[in-house]
Write an enzyme that holds these catalytic residues in place. Structure first.
Site, PDB file in Angstrom:
ATOM      1  N   SER A   1       0.838  -1.201   0.000  1.00  0.00           N
ATOM      2  CA  SER A   1       0.000   0.000   0.000  1.00  0.00           C
ATOM      3  C   SER A   1       0.872   1.249   0.000  1.00  0.00           C
ATOM      4  CB  SER A   1      -0.906   0.004   1.224  1.00  0.00           C
ATOM      5  OG  SER A   1      -1.432   1.305   1.395  1.00  0.00           O
TER       6      SER A   1
ATOM      7  N   HIS B   1      -1.124  -1.148  -4.406  1.00  0.00           N
ATOM      8  CA  HIS B   1      -2.415  -0.879  -3.751  1.00  0.00           C
ATOM      9  C   HIS B   1      -2.483   0.617  -3.445  1.00  0.00           C
ATOM     10  CE1 HIS B   1      -6.002  -1.976  -1.404  1.00  0.00           C
ATOM     11  NE2 HIS B   1      -5.597  -1.087  -0.524  1.00  0.00           N
TER      12      HIS B   1
ATOM     13  N   ASP C   1      -4.670   3.726  -1.978  1.00  0.00           N
ATOM     14  CA  ASP C   1      -5.762   4.001  -1.034  1.00  0.00           C
ATOM     15  C   ASP C   1      -6.273   5.429  -1.166  1.00  0.00           C
ATOM     16  OD1 ASP C   1      -6.102   1.577   0.584  1.00  0.00           O
ATOM     17  OD2 ASP C   1      -4.009   1.909   1.125  1.00  0.00           O
TER      18      ASP C   1
ATOM     19  N   MET D   1      -8.971   8.213   0.193  1.00  0.00           N
ATOM     20  CA  MET D   1      -9.819   8.542   1.349  1.00  0.00           C
ATOM     21  C   MET D   1     -10.354   9.955   1.201  1.00  0.00           C
ATOM     22  SD  MET D   1      -7.316   7.136   4.285  1.00  0.00           S
ATOM     23  CE  MET D   1      -6.715   5.443   4.278  1.00  0.00           C
TER      24      MET D   1
ATOM     25  N   HIS E   1      -8.309   1.392  -4.208  1.00  0.00           N
ATOM     26  CA  HIS E   1      -9.273   1.131  -3.133  1.00  0.00           C
ATOM     27  C   HIS E   1      -9.936   2.452  -2.757  1.00  0.00           C
ATOM     28  CE1 HIS E   1      -9.705  -0.259   1.369  1.00  0.00           C
ATOM     29  NE2 HIS E   1     -10.879  -0.105   0.788  1.00  0.00           N
TER      30      HIS E   1
ATOM     31  N   MET F   1     -12.112   4.523  -0.608  1.00  0.00           N
ATOM     32  CA  MET F   1     -12.807   4.658   0.682  1.00  0.00           C
ATOM     33  C   MET F   1     -13.514   6.004   0.658  1.00  0.00           C
ATOM     34  SD  MET F   1      -9.742   3.092   2.990  1.00  0.00           S
ATOM     35  CE  MET F   1      -8.568   3.305   1.669  1.00  0.00           C
TER      36      MET F   1
ATOM     37  N   MET G   1     -11.769  -5.909   4.902  1.00  0.00           N
ATOM     38  CA  MET G   1     -11.008  -4.991   5.757  1.00  0.00           C
ATOM     39  C   MET G   1     -10.726  -5.691   7.089  1.00  0.00           C
ATOM     40  SD  MET G   1     -10.406  -2.357   3.969  1.00  0.00           S
ATOM     41  CE  MET G   1      -9.433  -1.656   5.300  1.00  0.00           C
TER      42      MET G   1
ATOM     43  N   ASP H   1      -6.876  -6.539   3.806  1.00  0.00           N
ATOM     44  CA  ASP H   1      -6.334  -5.184   3.873  1.00  0.00           C
ATOM     45  C   ASP H   1      -6.344  -4.668   5.310  1.00  0.00           C
ATOM     46  OD1 ASP H   1      -5.423  -2.689   3.322  1.00  0.00           O
ATOM     47  OD2 ASP H   1      -7.146  -2.060   2.112  1.00  0.00           O
TER      48      ASP H   1
HETATM   49  C1  DX5 Z   1      -6.534   1.256   5.487  1.00  0.00           C
HETATM   50  C2  DX5 Z   1      -6.064   1.080   4.057  1.00  0.00           C
HETATM   51  C3  DX5 Z   1      -4.987   0.086   3.954  1.00  0.00           C
HETATM   52  C4  DX5 Z   1      -3.753   0.464   4.707  1.00  0.00           C
HETATM   53  C5  DX5 Z   1      -3.037  -0.779   5.100  1.00  0.00           C
HETATM   54  O1  DX5 Z   1      -7.586   2.127   5.536  1.00  0.00           O
HETATM   55  O2  DX5 Z   1      -7.119   0.644   3.222  1.00  0.00           O
HETATM   56  O3  DX5 Z   1      -4.678  -0.269   2.630  1.00  0.00           O
HETATM   57  O4  DX5 Z   1      -2.907   1.314   4.002  1.00  0.00           O
HETATM   58  O5  DX5 Z   1      -1.969  -0.403   5.880  1.00  0.00           O
HETATM   59  P1  DX5 Z   1      -1.285  -1.387   6.929  1.00  0.00           P
HETATM   60  O6  DX5 Z   1      -0.779  -2.565   6.148  1.00  0.00           O
HETATM   61  O7  DX5 Z   1      -0.218  -0.533   7.488  1.00  0.00           O
HETATM   62  O8  DX5 Z   1      -2.338  -1.788   7.927  1.00  0.00           O
HETATM   63 ZN    ZN Z   2      -6.595  -0.309   1.194  1.00  0.00          ZN
END
Ligand code: DX5
Ligand code: ZN
Length: 215
Positions: free
Chosen positions: A7, A32, A34, A36, A65, A67, A136, A174
């Protein structure tokens, strides 16, 4: 062997090019990415512009991903940015089936993510339409959190659902994946491991990716 998807959330954004190159020269299979929005999750990361820069830096599969709430307003931008897969959250989509159709109509793979409290059974009527389920294993919003052990049971249930229907849907885990818990996650039936903190906070990220890959 599992698919390893580091990630970029845990990358050094002042040295993003360096970190992407490190991943390109490692055994990482996917990137990956992320996203947000500060609404669906209590944090803001980055958007389509930085995603586009990341995707242009690699030939590897870019797993985005989302969110975010109202993902329908942004999936086209992320497809154009170079996403190979776009995952939306079941909890953020009133018309999930329509969201999946929209993603597929853009020529990219479609995934559904579920939060720790959402039962696997809620995927029953969408599983045959999608390419990936992201379970998750932390509450989404931040890297570096602790793996929720209950996830192992959810992986087994989901593996059974997918096998019973003779589907080939990826099970991606994840959050909180470590060198210590990766074996039990794979053993339960997952085939994609996301790892942020475990990779980027280690002394040698390239070696850590190789260790994850060999589990
Ligand atoms: C969390 C993200 C993950 C996160 C994982 O909200 O969707 O992808 O970056 O990070 P680690 O592996 O550090 O838990
Ligand atoms: Zn993620």
């Amino acid at each position: 062997m599992a698919i390893i998807a580091p990630s970029l959330l845990s990358a050094d954004f002042l040295h993003l090019e360096r970190d992407c190159e490190m991943l390109n020269n490692s055994k990482a299979d996917w990137f990956h990415i992320d996203i947000m929005d500060g609404r669906f999750v209590p944090n803001i990361s980055f958007g389509p512009m930085i995603t586009s820069s990341i995707c242009r830096s690699t030939k590897k599969y870019c797993d985005v991903h989302l969110m975010i709430q109202e993902p329908e307003n942004y999936v086209e931008a992320f497809a154009k940015a170079g996403a190979n897969n776009i995952t939306v959250h079941l909890e953020a989509c009133t018309h999930l089936h329509r969201n999946i159709q929209q993603i597929k109509s853009l020529g990219v793979h479609a995934g559904v993510a579920i939060n720790p409290h959402t039962p696997v059974s809620s995927l029953e009527h969408i599983i045959s339409e999608i390419d990936l389920v992201c379970l998750m294993s932390v509450n989404p919003g931040f890297g570096g959190q602790k793996f929720i052990p209950e996830t192992i049971q959810k992986i087994s249930l989901l593996r059974k659902m997918i096998d019973d229907k003779s589907l080939s849907v990826h099970i991606e885990i994840d959050g909180g994946v470590t060198l210590e818990n990766a074996a039990s996650i794979i053993h339960a039936g997952a085939d994609v491991l996301v790892a942020g903190n475990t990779v980027f906070a280690s002394n040698n990220p390239t070696d850590t990716i190789a260790l994850l890959k060999n589990i």
